[in-house]
Scaffold this active site. Structure first.
Site, PDB file in Angstrom:
ATOM      1  N   HIS A 138      83.087   1.678  -1.891  1.00 65.84           N
ATOM      2  CA  HIS A 138      82.310   0.480  -2.227  1.00 65.84           C
ATOM      3  C   HIS A 138      81.604  -0.033  -0.982  1.00 65.84           C
ATOM      4  CE1 HIS A 138      81.060  -2.791  -4.763  1.00 65.84           C
ATOM      5  NE2 HIS A 138      81.470  -3.673  -3.881  1.00 65.84           N
ATOM      6  N   HIS A 159      77.914  -2.181   0.416  1.00 65.46           N
ATOM      7  CA  HIS A 159      76.574  -2.779   0.355  1.00 65.46           C
ATOM      8  C   HIS A 159      76.038  -2.637   1.776  1.00 65.46           C
ATOM      9  CE1 HIS A 159      77.822  -4.527  -3.475  1.00 65.46           C
ATOM     10  NE2 HIS A 159      78.848  -5.090  -2.873  1.00 65.46           N
ATOM     11  N   ARG A 186      76.838 -16.976   2.644  1.00 69.63           N
ATOM     12  CA  ARG A 186      75.832 -16.840   1.598  1.00 69.63           C
ATOM     13  C   ARG A 186      74.413 -17.049   2.153  1.00 69.63           C
ATOM     14  NH1 ARG A 186      75.445 -17.794  -4.343  1.00 69.63           N
ATOM     15  NH2 ARG A 186      73.485 -18.842  -4.696  1.00 69.63           N
ATOM     16  N   ARG A 243      79.219 -11.977 -14.348  1.00 67.75           N
ATOM     17  CA  ARG A 243      78.371 -13.122 -14.005  1.00 67.75           C
ATOM     18  C   ARG A 243      76.897 -12.742 -14.064  1.00 67.75           C
ATOM     19  NH1 ARG A 243      78.946 -13.657  -8.694  1.00 67.75           N
ATOM     20  NH2 ARG A 243      80.287 -11.862  -8.489  1.00 67.75           N
ATOM     21  N   HIS A 294      81.925  -5.091 -10.216  1.00 69.09           N
ATOM     22  CA  HIS A 294      82.795  -6.074  -9.564  1.00 69.09           C
ATOM     23  C   HIS A 294      83.604  -6.770 -10.650  1.00 69.09           C
ATOM     24  CE1 HIS A 294      79.420  -6.194  -6.412  1.00 69.09           C
ATOM     25  NE2 HIS A 294      80.484  -5.902  -5.705  1.00 69.09           N
ATOM     26  N   GLU A 315      86.769 -11.104  -8.829  1.00 70.26           N
ATOM     27  CA  GLU A 315      86.947 -11.224  -7.382  1.00 70.26           C
ATOM     28  C   GLU A 315      87.472 -12.608  -7.023  1.00 70.26           C
ATOM     29  OE1 GLU A 315      83.433 -10.339  -5.145  1.00 70.26           O
ATOM     30  OE2 GLU A 315      84.403 -10.630  -3.201  1.00 70.26           O
ATOM     31  N   HIS A 367      87.525  -4.762  -6.586  1.00 69.37           N
ATOM     32  CA  HIS A 367      88.332  -5.948  -6.256  1.00 69.37           C
ATOM     33  C   HIS A 367      89.509  -6.062  -7.229  1.00 69.37           C
ATOM     34  CE1 HIS A 367      85.425  -7.006  -3.293  1.00 69.37           C
ATOM     35  NE2 HIS A 367      84.475  -7.236  -4.175  1.00 69.37           N
ATOM     36  N   ASP A 394      83.022  -2.459   1.499  1.00 66.79           N
ATOM     37  CA  ASP A 394      82.283  -3.523   0.823  1.00 66.79           C
ATOM     38  C   ASP A 394      81.277  -4.233   1.721  1.00 66.79           C
ATOM     39  OD1 ASP A 394      81.443  -5.423  -0.971  1.00 66.79           O
ATOM     40  OD2 ASP A 394      83.356  -6.433  -1.216  1.00 66.79           O
TER      41      ASP A 394
HETATM   42 ZN    ZN Z   1      80.742  -5.615  -3.518  1.00 68.69          ZN
END
Ligand code: ZN
Length: 463
Positions: A65, A67, A88, A223, A247, A250, A284, A335
């Site tokens: 996993h 990104h 964020r 989501r 995902h 989480e 997760h 991740d």
């Molecule tokens: Zn992720």
């Protein structure tokens, strides 16, 4: 070197999944695959030209996993108190600036860092699909192709997990939130348009995009994908035999919003959509009910744990042992790349269990090693990798045992030493599909990995 070249290595010590740790292992390959593996061979009995692997040799590690662009955030998101909002804000800043050229440079450097850490295959969970305004590039899969090219340049195999990401989330009361701002880059509008774009990636009937690249798909999360838009992703996985990742649970807020919107947990919702099963991986799987664990285990769905990221983001400690006992194979991922160290992910899986339960000994080192080798590759659609056995793809990761961390390692507990005290910095050589990618701790295809990372990241973080 011709693809059919015969190569031989002699490992001082090697872990052979299912067979344990052996000394004096003569390993032979023809082109990209192993042809023979023979333990107990004295060095003097090896044919001329055999390469010695000093230290401890493992199969290739799978980072299930990733990104890639999150690597730019390392450190920067710990500024001040390093709150969730710090993270964020920085993540969206970087996501907003990347273009195909800069993403190629960043991903190439990140994948090279992974190779130095012993990673031979990466599962790239990809959702940065469109330009900064949300419009498709002329080739609508240009960013995905950049990631495939980056893996080639860094010498790794890749499974491009093309993620469907349609909305910005669910409010606490279950109301959908539209994509906004930078998130416009992630969205395809609806599931059908996602499938139409993913179809243009050009996967063959075996789901292959190139010799080193396999197509996979992803539902970003409950989501980000409405339940009535999940079907095209599940169907794409069935049609192409492609891995399907998502995902899952989480953070508790995801569960609460999902219950408010649909009256069921995320795991139950994904089960109803047909998204669970042996070809599926839930990433997760941190906050689960007993019923959720039964659904995942009963369907043989893989659980991909990312313990360093889950600690970094304060997600919590997932029920790793309960998932394994219920029937879930476990895999591991870095991740957000708070660190890139699959040995640390393996170690933290057990340490999390210990901290949460107050007891030692939930996982044996062999189970943790299997999660990051055999099971990791299988969940990315490469069941022929992750083992040192005839017929398997010829990946070898050798960890030095003469480092300060690992000096004093005994043969009888070498796997335990490497899992519980080793680090990415101890990896000395990496062979991927029979080809040397790392030798003497240096990447052979990316000359200066730290300089490449620095050059790629600095412009993304400038004010
Ligand atoms: Zn992720």
């Amino acid at each position: 070197m011709p693809l059919t070249a015969v190569r031989r290595w002699h490992a001082d010590l090697a872990w052979l999944p299912g067979r344990g740790v052996h000394s004096g292992v003569l390993i032979e390959a023809s082109g990209p695959r192993f042809t023979a593996v023979t333990p107990g061979v004295p060095p003097g009995d090896c044919p001329p030209g055999t390469i010695r692997l000093a230290g401890f040799t493992l199969p290739g590690l799978a980072n299930a996993h990733s990104h890639a662009f999150h690597r730019a955030l390392r450190g920067a998101v710990q500024a001040g108190l390093g709150t969730f909002w710090t993270w964020r804000e920085r993540m969206y800043q970087v996501a907003g600036r990347l273009q195909p050229d800069s993403y190629l440079a960043l991903a190439r450097a990140v994948y090279a860092e992974m190779a130095l850490a012993g990673v031979t295959c990466v599962g790239e969970f990809h959702y940065l699909h469109h330009d900064a305004g949300g419009a498709r590039y002329r080739d609508p899969n240009q960013m995905g192709r950049v990631l495939i090219e980056a893996a080639a340049q860094a010498g790794l195999r890749i499974t491009l997990l093309d993620a469907c990401y349609l909305r910005g989330g669910l409010a606490a009361d279950g109301a959908p939130i539209a994509l906004s701002g930078v998130q416009a880059r992630f969205g395809d509008g609806d599931g059908a348009r996602w499938a139409e774009r993913a179809g243009q990636l050009g996967a063959d009937e075996h789901g292959m995009l190139a010799a080193h690249a396999r197509a996979g798909v992803a539902i970003h999360s409950v989501r980000a994908v409405p339940a009535d838009q999940m079907h095209p992703v599940v169907a794409w996985s069935h049609t192409h035999g492609a891995p399907l990742h998502a995902h899952l649970s989480e953070q508790p807020a995801e569960n609460e919003a999902c219950l408010a919107a649909y009256g069921v947990t995320p795991a139950r919702l994904l089960d109803r959509a047909g998204a669970l099963g042996p070809r599926s991986t839930m990433v997760h799987a941190t906050h689960l009910t007993g019923d959720d664990i039964g659904l995942l285990g009963g369907s043989r769905t893989v659980a991909c744990l990312c313990p360093t990221t889950e600690a970094d983001l304060a997600d919590g400690i997932g029920p790793a042992r309960a998932l394994a006992d219920a029937g879930c194979p476990l895999s591991l991922g870095s991740d957000s790349h708070a660190v890139v160290d699959l040995l640390a992910e393996a170690r933290l899986t057990e340490m999390g269990e210990r901290l949460a339960s107050g007891r030692r000994g939930a996982f044996r080192a062999e189970e943790l090693a299997a999660a990051t080798t055999v099971a990791g590759h299988a969940c990315l659609g490469w069941p022929e990798a992750g083992e040192i056995a005839p017929g398997a793809l010829a990946d070898l990761v050798t960890v030095a045992l003469d480092t300060p961390r690992l000096a004093g390692t005994q043969a009888s507990s070498a796997l335990e030493s490497v899992i519980f005290a080793g680090s990415a910095a101890d990896v000395r050589s990496v062979v991927i599909s029979g080809r040397d990618v790392v030798a003497g701790g240096r990447h052979l295809l990316v000359d200066d990995v730290p300089a490449a990372l620095d050059a790629a990241i600095t412009p993304l973080l400038s004010p």
